[in-house]
Design an enzyme around this catalytic site. Structure first.
Site, PDB file in Angstrom:
ATOM      1  N   GLY A  12      -6.618 -18.691  -1.534  1.00  0.00           N
ATOM      2  CA  GLY A  12      -6.018 -19.031  -2.814  1.00  0.00           C
ATOM      3  C   GLY A  12      -6.831 -18.713  -4.046  1.00  0.00           C
ATOM      4  N   ASN A  14      -6.949 -15.904  -5.802  1.00  0.00           N
ATOM      5  CA  ASN A  14      -6.094 -15.239  -6.786  1.00  0.00           C
ATOM      6  C   ASN A  14      -5.072 -16.209  -7.364  1.00  0.00           C
ATOM      7  OD1 ASN A  14      -6.595 -12.513  -7.585  1.00  0.00           O
ATOM      8  ND2 ASN A  14      -6.217 -11.882  -5.473  1.00  0.00           N
ATOM      9  N   ILE A  88       8.620  -9.713   2.850  1.00  0.00           N
ATOM     10  CA  ILE A  88       9.598 -10.482   2.081  1.00  0.00           C
ATOM     11  C   ILE A  88      10.975 -10.335   2.713  1.00  0.00           C
ATOM     12  CG2 ILE A  88      10.690 -10.734  -0.192  1.00  0.00           C
ATOM     13  CD1 ILE A  88       7.750 -11.702   0.028  1.00  0.00           C
ATOM     14  N   ASN A 102       3.463  -7.741  -6.069  1.00  0.00           N
ATOM     15  CA  ASN A 102       2.342  -7.937  -5.156  1.00  0.00           C
ATOM     16  C   ASN A 102       1.126  -7.193  -5.702  1.00  0.00           C
ATOM     17  OD1 ASN A 102       1.047  -8.705  -2.670  1.00  0.00           O
ATOM     18  ND2 ASN A 102       1.325  -6.610  -1.945  1.00  0.00           N
ATOM     19  N   HIS A 104      -2.140  -5.125  -4.157  1.00  0.00           N
ATOM     20  CA  HIS A 104      -2.697  -4.536  -2.937  1.00  0.00           C
ATOM     21  C   HIS A 104      -4.134  -4.111  -3.209  1.00  0.00           C
ATOM     22  CE1 HIS A 104      -2.500  -2.636   0.977  1.00  0.00           C
ATOM     23  NE2 HIS A 104      -3.119  -1.588   0.449  1.00  0.00           N
ATOM     24  N   ASP A 145       4.372  -2.146   0.961  1.00  0.00           N
ATOM     25  CA  ASP A 145       3.567  -1.388  -0.001  1.00  0.00           C
ATOM     26  C   ASP A 145       4.228  -0.108  -0.521  1.00  0.00           C
ATOM     27  OD1 ASP A 145       1.536  -3.293   0.304  1.00  0.00           O
ATOM     28  OD2 ASP A 145       0.671  -2.217   2.003  1.00  0.00           O
ATOM     29  N   GLU A 174      -9.053  -7.558  -9.242  1.00  0.00           N
ATOM     30  CA  GLU A 174      -7.896  -8.451  -9.089  1.00  0.00           C
ATOM     31  C   GLU A 174      -7.936  -9.567 -10.116  1.00  0.00           C
ATOM     32  OE1 GLU A 174      -7.305  -7.915  -4.252  1.00  0.00           O
ATOM     33  OE2 GLU A 174      -8.210  -9.751  -5.013  1.00  0.00           O
TER      34      GLU A 174
END
Length: 187
Positions: A12, A14, A88, A102, A104, A145, A174
């Site tokens: 968690g 991010n 998903i 998302n 990646h 992706d 990120e």
């Protein structure tokens, strides 16, 4: 004000970074976090920040009704995946078209697809002798992706870098970029 739900399957970091970024925002609010794993650190992290987290089973996720009901309860406008390890479901894709993103940990389309997550990606970058890596923020579609790319940022990969070194560089990207890109998308 846009309400976003974060889906996470891991520690968690991010999710916490995104929540902290939007704490006093007049544009974005994060009212809940959803996970497919009861035993991961994301729950403790976000609960300390006053954000409720909910767990759903694989069956509930694939069928979709329980997840969609929870999202409706919190008036969710947009979904952000942050280390979420499930594909998903069609029910979510149909309910949130072009409203699920998302991040990646590589420069797609390279090092993407099923099984390419976390350290697997960084190991592949080093094994291939890549001179750069980075992040790709993209929309979600029915394939792993392959959704439209929204944003990419790069970092150098030195010949002496280990997968752990690459992971450290990518995590920094990120944390620096994901919340900002979310904010730009929702303004």
């Amino acid at each position: 004000m846009k309400n976003i739900a974060i889906f996470a399957s891991g520690s968690g970091t991010n999710a916490e970074n995104i929540i902290r970024y939007f704490t006093d925002s007049e544009v974005v609010k994060v009212p809940l976090v959803l996970s497919n794993n009861r035993k991961v650190g994301v729950h403790e992290r976000v609960n300390k920040l006053g954000i409720p987290s909910f767990v759903f089973s694989r069956e509930e996720f694939v069928e979709g009704r329980a997840v969609l009901d929870k999202l409706a309860e919190y008036a969710i406008d947009f979904i952000v995946l942050a280390g979420f390890m499930n594909k998903i479901s069609d029910a979510l894709l149909q309910a949130f078209p072009s409203k699920i993103i998302n991040i990646h940990p590589a420069l797609l389309p390279k090092h993407g697809g099923k099984g390419m997550y976390g350290m697997h990606v960084h190991e592949a970058v080093v094994a291939d002798g890549d001179t750069e890596s980075g992040i790709t923020i993209h929309y979600i579609n029915e394939n792993y992706d392959e959704g439209d790319i929204i944003f990419q940022a790069t970092c150098p990969v030195a010949p002496t870098d280990t997968p752990e070194d690459v992971a450290t560089k990518v995590h920094a990207l990120e944390y620096a970029h994901y919340p900002q890109v979310i904010e730009k998308l929702l303004r």
